[in-house]
Write a protein that holds these residues in place. Structure first.
Motif, PDB file in Angstrom:
ATOM      1  N   ASP A 144       0.795  -1.227   0.000  1.00 48.35           N
ATOM      2  CA  ASP A 144       0.000   0.000   0.000  1.00 48.35           C
ATOM      3  C   ASP A 144       0.826   1.276   0.000  1.00 48.35           C
ATOM      4  O   ASP A 144       0.272   2.361  -0.176  1.00 48.35           O
ATOM      5  CB  ASP A 144      -0.931   0.001   1.215  1.00 48.35           C
ATOM      6  CG  ASP A 144      -1.996  -1.081   1.124  1.00 48.35           C
ATOM      7  OD1 ASP A 144      -2.260  -1.546  -0.015  1.00 48.35           O
ATOM      8  OD2 ASP A 144      -2.545  -1.484   2.161  1.00 48.35           O
ATOM      9  N   ARG A 145       2.115   1.186   0.199  1.00 50.07           N
ATOM     10  CA  ARG A 145       2.968   2.375   0.201  1.00 50.07           C
ATOM     11  C   ARG A 145       3.600   2.537  -1.177  1.00 50.07           C
ATOM     12  O   ARG A 145       4.440   1.733  -1.597  1.00 50.07           O
ATOM     13  CB  ARG A 145       4.026   2.260   1.295  1.00 50.07           C
ATOM     14  CG  ARG A 145       3.408   2.296   2.685  1.00 50.07           C
ATOM     15  CD  ARG A 145       4.407   1.967   3.779  1.00 50.07           C
ATOM     16  NE  ARG A 145       5.501   2.915   3.828  1.00 50.07           N
ATOM     17  CZ  ARG A 145       6.521   2.805   4.669  1.00 50.07           C
ATOM     18  NH1 ARG A 145       6.564   1.784   5.516  1.00 50.07           N
ATOM     19  NH2 ARG A 145       7.484   3.704   4.664  1.00 50.07           N
ATOM     20  N   ALA A 146       3.200   3.577  -1.885  1.00 49.26           N
ATOM     21  CA  ALA A 146       3.608   3.760  -3.282  1.00 49.26           C
ATOM     22  C   ALA A 146       5.121   3.786  -3.437  1.00 49.26           C
ATOM     23  O   ALA A 146       5.662   3.279  -4.438  1.00 49.26           O
ATOM     24  CB  ALA A 146       3.002   5.055  -3.823  1.00 49.26           C
ATOM     25  N   GLU A 147       5.824   4.359  -2.463  1.00 51.70           N
ATOM     26  CA  GLU A 147       7.272   4.509  -2.615  1.00 51.70           C
ATOM     27  C   GLU A 147       8.013   3.175  -2.561  1.00 51.70           C
ATOM     28  O   GLU A 147       9.180   3.087  -2.951  1.00 51.70           O
ATOM     29  CB  GLU A 147       7.831   5.444  -1.539  1.00 51.70           C
ATOM     30  CG  GLU A 147       7.844   4.885  -0.132  1.00 51.70           C
ATOM     31  CD  GLU A 147       6.549   5.136   0.616  1.00 51.70           C
ATOM     32  OE1 GLU A 147       6.539   5.014   1.864  1.00 51.70           O
ATOM     33  OE2 GLU A 147       5.539   5.470  -0.046  1.00 51.70           O
ATOM     34  N   ARG A 148       7.330   2.105  -2.109  1.00 51.26           N
ATOM     35  CA  ARG A 148       7.973   0.786  -2.076  1.00 51.26           C
ATOM     36  C   ARG A 148       7.936   0.102  -3.438  1.00 51.26           C
ATOM     37  O   ARG A 148       8.706  -0.830  -3.683  1.00 51.26           O
ATOM     38  CB  ARG A 148       7.328  -0.106  -1.015  1.00 51.26           C
ATOM     39  CG  ARG A 148       7.376   0.429   0.405  1.00 51.26           C
ATOM     40  CD  ARG A 148       8.804   0.642   0.903  1.00 51.26           C
ATOM     41  NE  ARG A 148       9.592  -0.567   0.913  1.00 51.26           N
ATOM     42  CZ  ARG A 148       9.684  -1.391   1.951  1.00 51.26           C
ATOM     43  NH1 ARG A 148       9.024  -1.110   3.063  1.00 51.26           N
ATOM     44  NH2 ARG A 148      10.442  -2.463   1.896  1.00 51.26           N
ATOM     45  N   GLY A 156       4.627   4.707  -8.392  1.00 50.91           N
ATOM     46  CA  GLY A 156       5.801   5.001  -7.588  1.00 50.91           C
ATOM     47  C   GLY A 156       7.033   4.444  -8.262  1.00 50.91           C
ATOM     48  O   GLY A 156       6.963   3.852  -9.351  1.00 50.91           O
ATOM     49  N   PRO A 157       8.198   4.635  -7.664  1.00 55.23           N
ATOM     50  CA  PRO A 157       9.429   4.115  -8.258  1.00 55.23           C
ATOM     51  C   PRO A 157       9.392   2.595  -8.346  1.00 55.23           C
ATOM     52  O   PRO A 157       8.825   1.923  -7.481  1.00 55.23           O
ATOM     53  CB  PRO A 157      10.519   4.608  -7.294  1.00 55.23           C
ATOM     54  CG  PRO A 157       9.795   4.842  -6.002  1.00 55.23           C
ATOM     55  CD  PRO A 157       8.425   5.299  -6.373  1.00 55.23           C
ATOM     56  N   LEU A 158       9.987   2.042  -9.384  1.00 51.86           N
ATOM     57  CA  LEU A 158       9.975   0.600  -9.599  1.00 51.86           C
ATOM     58  C   LEU A 158      11.054  -0.022  -8.722  1.00 51.86           C
ATOM     59  O   LEU A 158      12.171  -0.279  -9.154  1.00 51.86           O
ATOM     60  CB  LEU A 158      10.213   0.299 -11.079  1.00 51.86           C
ATOM     61  CG  LEU A 158       9.880  -1.104 -11.581  1.00 51.86           C
ATOM     62  CD1 LEU A 158       8.454  -1.486 -11.238  1.00 51.86           C
ATOM     63  CD2 LEU A 158      10.119  -1.181 -13.080  1.00 51.86           C
ATOM     64  N   ASP A 159      10.696  -0.281  -7.463  1.00 57.56           N
ATOM     65  CA  ASP A 159      11.652  -0.692  -6.446  1.00 57.56           C
ATOM     66  C   ASP A 159      11.499  -2.174  -6.105  1.00 57.56           C
ATOM     67  O   ASP A 159      12.244  -3.013  -6.549  1.00 57.56           O
ATOM     68  CB  ASP A 159      11.470   0.186  -5.200  1.00 57.56           C
ATOM     69  CG  ASP A 159      12.612   0.045  -4.210  1.00 57.56           C
ATOM     70  OD1 ASP A 159      13.146  -1.062  -4.071  1.00 57.56           O
ATOM     71  OD2 ASP A 159      12.959   1.046  -3.566  1.00 57.56           O
ATOM     72  N   THR A 210       8.941   3.444 -13.381  1.00 56.32           N
ATOM     73  CA  THR A 210       7.859   3.559 -12.402  1.00 56.32           C
ATOM     74  C   THR A 210       6.900   2.379 -12.537  1.00 56.32           C
ATOM     75  O   THR A 210       6.851   1.712 -13.582  1.00 56.32           O
ATOM     76  CB  THR A 210       7.063   4.862 -12.579  1.00 56.32           C
ATOM     77  OG1 THR A 210       6.300   4.794 -13.793  1.00 56.32           O
ATOM     78  CG2 THR A 210       7.980   6.073 -12.606  1.00 56.32           C
ATOM     79  N   THR A 211       6.121   2.177 -11.491  1.00 54.64           N
ATOM     80  CA  THR A 211       5.136   1.092 -11.517  1.00 54.64           C
ATOM     81  C   THR A 211       4.063   1.350 -12.566  1.00 54.64           C
ATOM     82  O   THR A 211       3.580   0.409 -13.207  1.00 54.64           O
ATOM     83  CB  THR A 211       4.493   0.925 -10.140  1.00 54.64           C
ATOM     84  OG1 THR A 211       3.937   2.185  -9.715  1.00 54.64           O
ATOM     85  CG2 THR A 211       5.508   0.471  -9.107  1.00 54.64           C
ATOM     86  N   ALA A 212       3.695   2.613 -12.769  1.00 52.73           N
ATOM     87  CA  ALA A 212       2.683   2.936 -13.782  1.00 52.73           C
ATOM     88  C   ALA A 212       3.204   2.633 -15.180  1.00 52.73           C
ATOM     89  O   ALA A 212       2.474   2.104 -16.032  1.00 52.73           O
ATOM     90  CB  ALA A 212       2.263   4.398 -13.672  1.00 52.73           C
ATOM     91  N   GLN A 213       4.464   2.954 -15.450  1.00 55.35           N
ATOM     92  CA  GLN A 213       5.044   2.649 -16.751  1.00 55.35           C
ATOM     93  C   GLN A 213       5.089   1.145 -16.996  1.00 55.35           C
ATOM     94  O   GLN A 213       4.796   0.671 -18.099  1.00 55.35           O
ATOM     95  CB  GLN A 213       6.460   3.233 -16.840  1.00 55.35           C
ATOM     96  CG  GLN A 213       6.497   4.748 -16.914  1.00 55.35           C
ATOM     97  CD  GLN A 213       7.918   5.296 -16.828  1.00 55.35           C
ATOM     98  OE1 GLN A 213       8.857   4.578 -16.479  1.00 55.35           O
ATOM     99  NE2 GLN A 213       8.067   6.581 -17.144  1.00 55.35           N
TER     100      GLN A 213
END
Length: 361
Positions: A144-148, A156-159, A210-213
């Protein structure tokens, strides 16, 4: 290694979290199923009643929660079993900080919390364990935390790193592998039908950051008719990348073996898995331990000299109740398996016949 008297950690791959401190719990805490944990890492423990019941009959001693998370399962097990002392392990530092607050009422029974992967379990024990818990997969706070970067639902970043001190991220995997390697990774992670098409699309759109990409690229790679069923089209791709980034399947089998080896006679291991790849590994490793690697035909007496290490605690895997799934939909895929360590002689108990899984699910 750690010092039980002070709950400090000296092993270089771990981090110590202090207990026995005075004062109130940190700000931002809230009630989750009766357990106090920080709102930043509030996680509903899955099948907690079943886990507590499975570990209820273990001898007094050390309980290892090797995927501690926010401490929900550990808190419930300690509350139900006064004879247990906790060693907690998690690769996510945020989870360990939340667990510290959750476990404050049991501070005198917490031997130590360790920032480490669960395959380090043998290095963090100085005595046999009487209970080991593995709750696999990703927790709700991580999703649930986008930055993860774990979820296609939040940009969020593709982490996707469970341990953010490690270097390799999901972006490194997506942007660094060749077509064959990326296709193989997706197939192994569950995306079989369109793996090659997805790999080619991702390579064509690099850099994917990013996760959206990532989600958009996967959606565009899959034909429209196939996108109309089966949930979000990127679900299995995200799962495959997460598994690869964190080496989840590679370390799971050896960790289950290590958990069995760490148990004292009468001790139990419980494992919660959330997808078929995980559950298959858990089933196979526990079955191997329950037969001692016997190669004799099923149904015939063993003549190969194999010595069973454990007895299985149930036929097949236990599943969450409909009521739990209704309250927590993310629990739906959970599968719970358990085993009990046999005496050194490896002689099964009278109820061993109820646990033969050679042809089970």
């Amino acid at each position: 290694m750690r010092s039980p008297s002070t709950a400090t950690v000296e092993e270089t791959l771990s981090a110590s979290f202090p207990f026995r401190r005075s004062g109130n719990s940190p700000g931002g805490t809230g009630q989750v199923e009766g357990l106090r944990m920080t709102q930043a890492f509030a996680h509903r423990p899955v099948m907690v009643d079943e886990v507590v019941a499975l570990l209820a009959d273990v001898p007094a001693g050390v309980f290892v929660d090797a995927t501690l998370g926010a401490g929900g399962h550990a808190c419930a097990v300690l509350a139900a079993h006064p004879g247990l002392r906790l060693v907690g392990i998690d690769r996510d530092a945020d989870a360990l900080a939340a667990a510290e607050a959750t476990l404050a009422p049991f501070a005198d029974r917490v031997v130590g919390l360790h920032h480490a992967r669960f395959d380090r379990l043998p290095l963090l024990l100085t005595e046999p364990a009487t209970a080991v818990l593995l709750d696999l997969g990703v927790s709700s706070p991580q999703f649930d935390r986008a930055e993860r970067g774990f979820s296609y639902r939040h940009d969020g970043p593709l982490d996707m790193r469970m341990d953010r001190t490690q270097r390799r991220t999901a972006a490194d995997v997506v942007n660094g592998l060749g077509e064959d390697a990326l296709t193989r990774l997706l197939v192994e992670g569950g995306e079989r039908r369109f793996a090659r098409r997805i790999a080619r699309t991702l390579i064509a759109r690099r850099p994917v950051e990013t996760t959206a990409q990532l989600a958009d690229a996967v959606k565009d790679a899959i034909p429209a008719p196939a996108r109309r069923t089966g949930g979000h089209p990127a679900k299995r791709v995200f799962q495959a990348l997460r598994i690869a980034v964190n080496d989840e399947l590679d370390i799971l089998g050896p960790t289950v073996d290590a958990a069995v080896a760490a148990l004292a006679p009468g001790g139990r291991v419980a494992v919660l898995a959330y997808h078929s790849g995980e559950d298959r590994i858990v089933k196979d490793r526990l079955l191997e331990a329950s037969t001692g690697g016997c190669v004799c035909p099923p149904g015939l007496p063993c003549v190969c000299g194999a010595v069973p290490l454990v007895r299985l605690l149930n036929r097949g895997a236990r599943k969450p109740t409909p009521a739990e799934v209704a309250a927590n939909p993310r629990a739906e895929s959970a599968r719970l398996r358990g085993a009990e360590r046999l005496p050194a002689a490896g002689v099964p108990g009278d109820d061993q016949d109820e646990t033969d899984e050679r042809s089970g699910p």
